[in-house]
Design an enzyme around this catalytic site. Structure first.
Site, PDB file in Angstrom:
ATOM      1  NE  ARG A 152      -6.875   4.711   6.161  1.00  0.00           N
ATOM      2  CZ  ARG A 152      -6.153   3.713   5.684  1.00  0.00           C
ATOM      3  NH1 ARG A 152      -4.841   3.688   5.900  1.00  0.00           N
ATOM      4  NH2 ARG A 152      -6.722   2.721   5.029  1.00  0.00           N
TER       5      ARG A 152
ATOM      6  CD  GLU B  57       3.376   3.906   6.810  1.00  0.00           C
ATOM      7  OE1 GLU B  57       3.190   4.060   8.030  1.00  0.00           O
ATOM      8  OE2 GLU B  57       3.314   2.791   6.232  1.00  0.00           O
TER       9      GLU B  57
ATOM     10  CE1 TYR C 125      -7.373  -0.867   4.274  1.00  0.00           C
ATOM     11  CE2 TYR C 125      -5.369  -1.840   5.159  1.00  0.00           C
ATOM     12  CZ  TYR C 125      -6.017  -0.783   4.554  1.00  0.00           C
ATOM     13  OH  TYR C 125      -5.315   0.341   4.225  1.00  0.00           O
TER      14      TYR C 125
ATOM     15  CE1 TYR D 239       1.164  -3.549  11.168  1.00  0.00           C
ATOM     16  CE2 TYR D 239       0.097  -4.111   9.108  1.00  0.00           C
ATOM     17  CZ  TYR D 239       0.198  -3.309  10.213  1.00  0.00           C
ATOM     18  OH  TYR D 239      -0.679  -2.245  10.375  1.00  0.00           O
TER      19      TYR D 239
END
Length: 321
Positions: free
Chosen positions: A201, A315, A188, A128
């Protein structure tokens, strides 16, 4: 990149969550992405994106797409690679170039379906994180054309490779939202990888014909506060925290904070819900919580796949309309 086109009906695209992957194609003139996310515990399902407008579909290299003059659906697959960075950058650049050239300047919703998402690549970097480097480099190359990041999901699949599909719209419709409980993913710290994940988001897609109306596309949401995973090793509490994050994201206060007035939702308004559960033994617990949180008529699909962090157990994503 050249495109071969044909007219079709009123379906923009299909996503098949099947028991094996397949190259994207045009089935009866309709783009189809087939990704490996079904197994003996969860059945194959299909997601269909429809429009009330005439659709023109086509192929561009190995990718397929369809458009109706207001929306574009695009799908492509990248086969297994020892290292994904450069191939992902090329995959994304091709997609962004076609989207821009056809006038769909508002990216709305992306899905990145990644085999072995938390496994190491040939260099020992988590797949990822490897993927995120290529994606970030592509967005940087197209920063002038696409200065804002859309809603997205990055989730595991059951076979190697990367499946990409997304929805885009003509200008002036997309409003990208962040969550007051969470650090924006693109901010992040480096502890989460060399390049931060490139997504918002949620995205509110305005209905230009009905003031105040639209559709809210909620990214894959997990048990993260700030940038920290919370409730380690407790799937019930992670699921409940995830639902609280969605509640904060879709509420009227947060929409107003982003300039969308007179609109607000809660968790019960989500439909086209997809729930990703890392460990098979946790499926009954997660199903029980979701069945209590959502109305009986909610369309929910469950998948037993890895999430984008090894410590995330669940998730959830969906659509409010």
């Amino acid at each position: 990149m050249t495109a071969e086109e044909q007219r079709t009906g009123n379906v923009l695209g299909r996503i098949s969550f099947a028991d094996a992957p397949a190259a994207p194609g045009l089935d009866d003139g309709i783009p189809r992405l087939t990704t490996h996310m079904a197994n003996e515990l969860v059945p194959s399902v299909q997601e269909i994106w429809r429009t009330d407008r005439p659709v023109r579909a086509g192929a561009a290299g190995d990718a397929v797409f369809a458009e109706d003059g207001e929306h574009l659906f695009y799908a492509a697959r990248l086969g297994p690679r020892p290292v994904y960075r450069d191939a992902v950058r090329e995959l994304y650049e091709n997609a962004l170039r076609l989207t821009w050239e056809r006038g769909y300047t508002d990216l709305a919703r992306m899905w990145n379906l990644i085999g072995g998402i938390t496994s190491p690549n040939a260099d020992g970097l988590e797949i990822y994180r490897d993927f995120c480097i290529g994606r970030a480099e592509a967005f940087a190359a197209f920063a002038e054309q696409f200065p804002q990041l859309p809603a997205a999901t990055g989730i595991g699949t059951l076979s190697p490779g990367v499946d990409l599909c997304f929805l885009a719209a003509k200008p002036g419709r997309a409003v990208h939202l962040e969550n007051p409980r969470q650090t924006p993913a693109y901010k992040y710290p480096s502890a989460y990888g060399p390049k931060s994940p490139s997504f918002a988001r949620a995205t509110f897609l305005r209905d230009l014909e009905t003031p105040g109306a639209g559709r809210l596309l909620v990214s894959g949401t997990a048990s993260i506060l700030g940038d920290d995973t919370v409730h380690l090793d407790n799937v019930a509490r992670q699921t409940e925290e995830t639902l609280r994050n969605i509640e904060a994201l879709v509420g009227s206060d947060n929409l107003r904070r982003h300039g969308v007035d007179g609109v607000g939702y809660d968790v019960k308004d989500l439909d086209q819900v997809k729930v990703y559960v890392r460990d098979a033994e946790d499926l009954p617990v997660v199903k029980g919580i979701c069945e209590s949180a959502f109305p009986r008529e909610t369309d929910i699909a469950y998948f037993n796949v890895a999430v984008c962090r090894p410590d995330l157990l669940v998730e959830i994503e969906g659509v409010c309309s």
